[in-house]
Motif scaffolding. Structure first.
Motif, PDB file in Angstrom:
ATOM      1  N   TYR A 262       0.842  -1.206   0.000  1.00  0.00           N
ATOM      2  CA  TYR A 262       0.000   0.000   0.000  1.00  0.00           C
ATOM      3  C   TYR A 262       0.877   1.257   0.000  1.00  0.00           C
ATOM      4  O   TYR A 262       0.572   2.247  -0.665  1.00  0.00           O
ATOM      5  CB  TYR A 262      -0.906   0.023   1.233  1.00  0.00           C
ATOM      6  CG  TYR A 262      -2.206  -0.735   1.088  1.00  0.00           C
ATOM      7  CD1 TYR A 262      -3.002  -0.601  -0.056  1.00  0.00           C
ATOM      8  CD2 TYR A 262      -2.658  -1.576   2.108  1.00  0.00           C
ATOM      9  CE1 TYR A 262      -4.192  -1.293  -0.177  1.00  0.00           C
ATOM     10  CE2 TYR A 262      -3.859  -2.268   1.988  1.00  0.00           C
ATOM     11  CZ  TYR A 262      -4.624  -2.117   0.851  1.00  0.00           C
ATOM     12  OH  TYR A 262      -5.802  -2.792   0.720  1.00  0.00           O
ATOM     13  N   GLU A 263       1.974   1.192   0.765  1.00  0.00           N
ATOM     14  CA  GLU A 263       2.876   2.351   0.849  1.00  0.00           C
ATOM     15  C   GLU A 263       3.485   2.668  -0.511  1.00  0.00           C
ATOM     16  O   GLU A 263       3.557   3.830  -0.921  1.00  0.00           O
ATOM     17  CB  GLU A 263       3.969   2.053   1.878  1.00  0.00           C
ATOM     18  CG  GLU A 263       4.752   3.272   2.304  1.00  0.00           C
ATOM     19  CD  GLU A 263       5.778   2.946   3.394  1.00  0.00           C
ATOM     20  OE1 GLU A 263       6.771   3.684   3.471  1.00  0.00           O
ATOM     21  OE2 GLU A 263       5.582   1.975   4.149  1.00  0.00           O
ATOM     22  N   VAL A 264       3.915   1.620  -1.221  1.00  0.00           N
ATOM     23  CA  VAL A 264       4.478   1.818  -2.559  1.00  0.00           C
ATOM     24  C   VAL A 264       3.430   2.408  -3.508  1.00  0.00           C
ATOM     25  O   VAL A 264       3.742   3.231  -4.376  1.00  0.00           O
ATOM     26  CB  VAL A 264       5.012   0.473  -3.118  1.00  0.00           C
ATOM     27  CG1 VAL A 264       5.427   0.613  -4.581  1.00  0.00           C
ATOM     28  CG2 VAL A 264       6.190  -0.019  -2.292  1.00  0.00           C
ATOM     29  N   LEU A 265       2.170   1.984  -3.322  1.00  0.00           N
ATOM     30  CA  LEU A 265       1.083   2.458  -4.182  1.00  0.00           C
ATOM     31  C   LEU A 265       0.523   3.813  -3.712  1.00  0.00           C
ATOM     32  O   LEU A 265      -0.502   4.279  -4.231  1.00  0.00           O
ATOM     33  CB  LEU A 265      -0.051   1.425  -4.209  1.00  0.00           C
ATOM     34  CG  LEU A 265       0.287   0.069  -4.853  1.00  0.00           C
ATOM     35  CD1 LEU A 265      -0.820  -0.941  -4.596  1.00  0.00           C
ATOM     36  CD2 LEU A 265       0.533   0.228  -6.345  1.00  0.00           C
ATOM     37  N   LYS A 266       1.209   4.445  -2.725  1.00  0.00           N
ATOM     38  CA  LYS A 266       0.823   5.765  -2.196  1.00  0.00           C
ATOM     39  C   LYS A 266      -0.556   5.773  -1.537  1.00  0.00           C
ATOM     40  O   LYS A 266      -1.232   6.799  -1.493  1.00  0.00           O
ATOM     41  CB  LYS A 266       0.861   6.839  -3.309  1.00  0.00           C
ATOM     42  CG  LYS A 266       2.149   6.933  -4.095  1.00  0.00           C
ATOM     43  CD  LYS A 266       3.314   7.327  -3.201  1.00  0.00           C
ATOM     44  CE  LYS A 266       4.608   7.468  -4.007  1.00  0.00           C
ATOM     45  NZ  LYS A 266       5.790   7.629  -3.140  1.00  0.00           N
ATOM     46  N   ARG A 267      -0.979   4.636  -1.024  1.00  0.00           N
ATOM     47  CA  ARG A 267      -2.252   4.563  -0.292  1.00  0.00           C
ATOM     48  C   ARG A 267      -1.894   4.540   1.195  1.00  0.00           C
ATOM     49  O   ARG A 267      -1.945   3.522   1.872  1.00  0.00           O
ATOM     50  CB  ARG A 267      -3.036   3.327  -0.729  1.00  0.00           C
ATOM     51  CG  ARG A 267      -3.519   3.441  -2.175  1.00  0.00           C
ATOM     52  CD  ARG A 267      -3.929   2.129  -2.789  1.00  0.00           C
ATOM     53  NE  ARG A 267      -5.097   1.522  -2.167  1.00  0.00           N
ATOM     54  CZ  ARG A 267      -5.711   0.436  -2.646  1.00  0.00           C
ATOM     55  NH1 ARG A 267      -5.269  -0.129  -3.769  1.00  0.00           N
ATOM     56  NH2 ARG A 267      -6.757  -0.071  -2.031  1.00  0.00           N
ATOM     57  N   ILE A 268      -1.522   5.735   1.659  1.00  0.00           N
ATOM     58  CA  ILE A 268      -0.854   5.860   2.958  1.00  0.00           C
ATOM     59  C   ILE A 268      -1.761   5.490   4.129  1.00  0.00           C
ATOM     60  O   ILE A 268      -1.334   4.807   5.063  1.00  0.00           O
ATOM     61  CB  ILE A 268      -0.279   7.283   3.129  1.00  0.00           C
ATOM     62  CG1 ILE A 268       0.687   7.612   1.982  1.00  0.00           C
ATOM     63  CG2 ILE A 268       0.414   7.415   4.472  1.00  0.00           C
ATOM     64  CD1 ILE A 268       1.864   6.654   1.841  1.00  0.00           C
TER      65      ILE A 268
ATOM     66  N   SER B  38      -2.051   1.869   4.404  1.00  0.00           N
ATOM     67  CA  SER B  38      -0.761   1.345   4.864  1.00  0.00           C
ATOM     68  C   SER B  38      -0.634   1.475   6.385  1.00  0.00           C
ATOM     69  O   SER B  38      -0.252   0.532   7.077  1.00  0.00           O
ATOM     70  CB  SER B  38       0.362   2.102   4.162  1.00  0.00           C
ATOM     71  OG  SER B  38       1.610   1.659   4.611  1.00  0.00           O
TER      72      SER B  38
ATOM     73  N   LEU C 254       6.211   7.291   8.156  1.00  0.00           N
ATOM     74  CA  LEU C 254       5.048   7.841   7.457  1.00  0.00           C
ATOM     75  C   LEU C 254       4.582   9.138   8.115  1.00  0.00           C
ATOM     76  O   LEU C 254       4.268  10.124   7.429  1.00  0.00           O
ATOM     77  CB  LEU C 254       3.901   6.822   7.436  1.00  0.00           C
ATOM     78  CG  LEU C 254       4.104   5.596   6.536  1.00  0.00           C
ATOM     79  CD1 LEU C 254       2.926   4.630   6.678  1.00  0.00           C
ATOM     80  CD2 LEU C 254       4.250   6.006   5.075  1.00  0.00           C
TER      81      LEU C 254
ATOM     82  N   GLU D 133       4.662  13.247   6.818  1.00  0.00           N
ATOM     83  CA  GLU D 133       3.492  14.135   6.862  1.00  0.00           C
ATOM     84  C   GLU D 133       3.692  15.324   7.812  1.00  0.00           C
ATOM     85  O   GLU D 133       2.784  16.120   8.002  1.00  0.00           O
ATOM     86  CB  GLU D 133       2.261  13.347   7.340  1.00  0.00           C
ATOM     87  CG  GLU D 133       1.813  12.266   6.396  1.00  0.00           C
ATOM     88  CD  GLU D 133       0.679  11.418   6.970  1.00  0.00           C
ATOM     89  OE1 GLU D 133       0.133  10.599   6.222  1.00  0.00           O
ATOM     90  OE2 GLU D 133       0.346  11.586   8.174  1.00  0.00           O
TER      91      GLU D 133
END
Length: 560
Positions: A442-448, A451, A475, A479
């Motif tokens: 999820y992190e790689v896919l920017k779905r923070i 993740s 993470l 932010e």
């Protein structure tokens, strides 16, 4: 509180049933079941007593089920004995031919079973060098299709006994694609009928166990309230990775009189292995091996744990011993494959796993281990094929799903990787490694946010690898949520200290550096800032940062 049926049964009656079932299974050539029952009988030390008429009628449908026939010896007996001698030396076609006119009892079962085993062996030899499970599939085999049609006709007219129902269930399973719930339910229904008619056939229970996809299906089955159901439930809970329930049932079975059973000890070890409590699992399997040094069953699982624990000398000794016992057993090939793998000789490891699959193309562990080896040497296409074959054989094998996720991650095909990791997580919902894999994807896919949720769940179930805190901290740092970042960095540092993790990795230095700066900026936590700054001074890469923070603290305190 969980109870087992075996607790309320008379051990002497159980012993009688086992001895009677051994004779019946031996007559029909069910060698694995005979062996399993014989081991169980050895564990039960008592004098057999014939069960009551009510008991026999309840579970076997006939009060004279255990009566020995007093008919004189005849020609049919001679034909059966000759056929059985052919069967025992694996001349299946001869055995089937000589029993062609047999229409009932053990002779007819032996005839059908011989035809089945003959077709199975020919199919295996025909595809000896073909590792595709789709081409090895038995659905197109004419002999098996004919056999299945014959049994289906008799099944509809209710002419099949318990043993032929078991065989019909196997044929349905092996010649169907088993891709729909309807096909699986049909096989389950047939096998349930088989165990109701004759509860002592462990092979039928074992096949039934392999078909149960979840706890809901398990609780909905209509099964006989026979003591063999306890062993079935324990094994199924173990296969469904419900290790705690499986261990509880095995503990109760030991109290019911089976404390010396090698089967129970082995299954307990497998359950502990699934819980990743390797030391206890290794101890149990080593006890079994000490008692029966020439036993090869499940010794490949012991080799897997030696591999994970890095016990190279023990793995070498086990491989040498098993090769001396029987070098052409599938378990031996897997053990030797693991030995070469721990030596990083991946090519030789693959050769031995392939050899195991030539001996038994349906041996799940060999497919999964071969997939791991191909992943190590970056042969992703071969790894994917091996893992897919493992999944085709058993969709409950979370290791194969996880392996597919890793392989697609290497190929940077992250949406595929996410799907396979989710499948592994579905099978192992309380395994933090699966949650971490899903979270990282999820992190790689920017779905923070998704993740973060995965990392928090990993912490909740018990973070095995100890990386969830640092992942969350990074993470939140990205932010600019410094309070949350500091919270997770501190938890990471504390966890590392509690577990005795060797400090000095980039994650530790990053945590100390961030915490020193963060507490300094707070102004009211100079002692904490000084503590982490001193930690930074211990590592060359962040030493200057640590000294700078200490200088600032001295300056602030000097002004104060």
């Amino acid at each position: 509180m969980t109870r087992v049926i075996s607790e309320s049964c008379d051990k002497k009656v159980i012993k009688f049933e086992i001895l009677s079932a051994i004779k019946q299974c031996k007559k029909r050539g069910l060698k694995e079941t005979t062996k399993w029952l014989a081991e169980l009988s050895l564990a039960l030390d008592c004098t057999p007593v014939k069960p009551s008429q009510d008991y026999t009628e309840k579970f076997y449908g006939s009060s004279n089920h255990f009566e020995e026939p007093s008919t004189p010896h005849n020609k049919d007996d001679d034909i059966y004995e000759l056929a059985k001698s052919y069967f025992d030396i694996t001349e299946y076609d001869r055995a089937a031919h000589i029993l062609l006119s047999s229409k009932e009892g053990s002779s007819h079962f032996l005839h059908v079973y011989s035809r089945y085993l003959s077709a199975l062996r020919k199919q295996q030899l025909q595809h000896l060098y073909n590792h595709s499970t789709s081409e090895r599939a038995l659905g197109k085999n004419e002999v098996l299709r004919t056999l299945r049609s014959d049994l289906a006709r008799k099944y509809k007219s209710d002419e099949l006994d318990a043993y032929l129902l078991y065989l019909y269930g196997i044929l349905l399973k092996k010649t169907s694609e088993m891709s729909t719930a309807l096909q699986r339910n049909e096989v389950i229904t047939v096998l349930c009928k088989s165990v109701k008619k004759f509860p002592m056939n462990w092979a039928a229970w074992h096949e039934l166990s392999s078909l149960i996809p979840d706890q809901q299906m398990l609780s909905s089955l209509e099964l006989p309230a026979h003591w063999m159901k306890d062993f079935f439930l324990a094994q199924t809970h173990g296969d469904l990775i419900n290790a705690d329930e499986a261990l509880n049932l095995y503990e109760l079975l030991k109290k019911a009189g089976f404390q010396e059973s090698c089967h129970i000890k082995t299954q307990e070890a497998i359950s502990q292995h699934n819980r990743r409590i390797f030391d206890e699992a290794i101890t149990l399997l080593e006890e079994v091996r000490a008692k029966d040094p020439y036993r090869l069953d499940d010794m490949d699982i012991l080799s897997n744990m030696y591999y994970v624990k890095g016990r190279r000398a023990d793995l070498a000794h086990l491989a040498h011993h098993c090769t001396q016992v029987d070098r052409y057993r599938v378990e031996t090939c897997c053990i030797v494959g693991n030995y070469y793998s721990i030596r990083t000789d991946h090519e030789k490891a693959v050769i031995y796993f392939q050899r195991a699959l030539k001996l038994n193309p349906n041996y799940l562990s060999a497919w999964t281990l071969m997939g791991h080896e191909f992943t190590e040497v970056k042969n992703t296409s071969a790894a994917i094929q091996a893992y897919r074959n493992a999944v085709d054989l058993n969709r409950r094998d979370y290791r194969a799903w996880y392996g597919l996720g890793q392989t697609y991650e290497l190929l940077k095909m992250y949406y595929y990787s996410l799907y396979y990791y989710k499948q592994a997580h579905r099978l192992r919902p309380f395994d933090s490694r699966m949650l971490m894999a899903v979270g990282e994807t999820y992190e790689v896919l920017k779905r923070i946010e998704e993740s973060k949720m995965c990392y928090r769940k990993a912490l909740a179930v018990g973070d095995i690898e100890g990386m969830a805190n640092i992942k969350l901290a990074k993470l939140y740092k990205a932010e600019s949520s410094t309070e949350w970042a500091a919270y997770y960095y501190e938890r990471f540092a504390q966890q590392a200290e509690e577990r005795g993790v060797v400090e000095g990795t980039s994650s530790h230095t990053e945590a100390f550096q961030f915490l020193a700066r963060h507490h300094l900026q707070q102004g009211n936590a100079l002692d904490a800032a000084a503590y982490y700054a001193h930690k930074c001074c211990e590592y060359p890469e962040v030493r200057e940062d640590g000294k700078a923070v200490l200088r600032q603290i001295s300056h602030i305190r000097g002004i104060g």
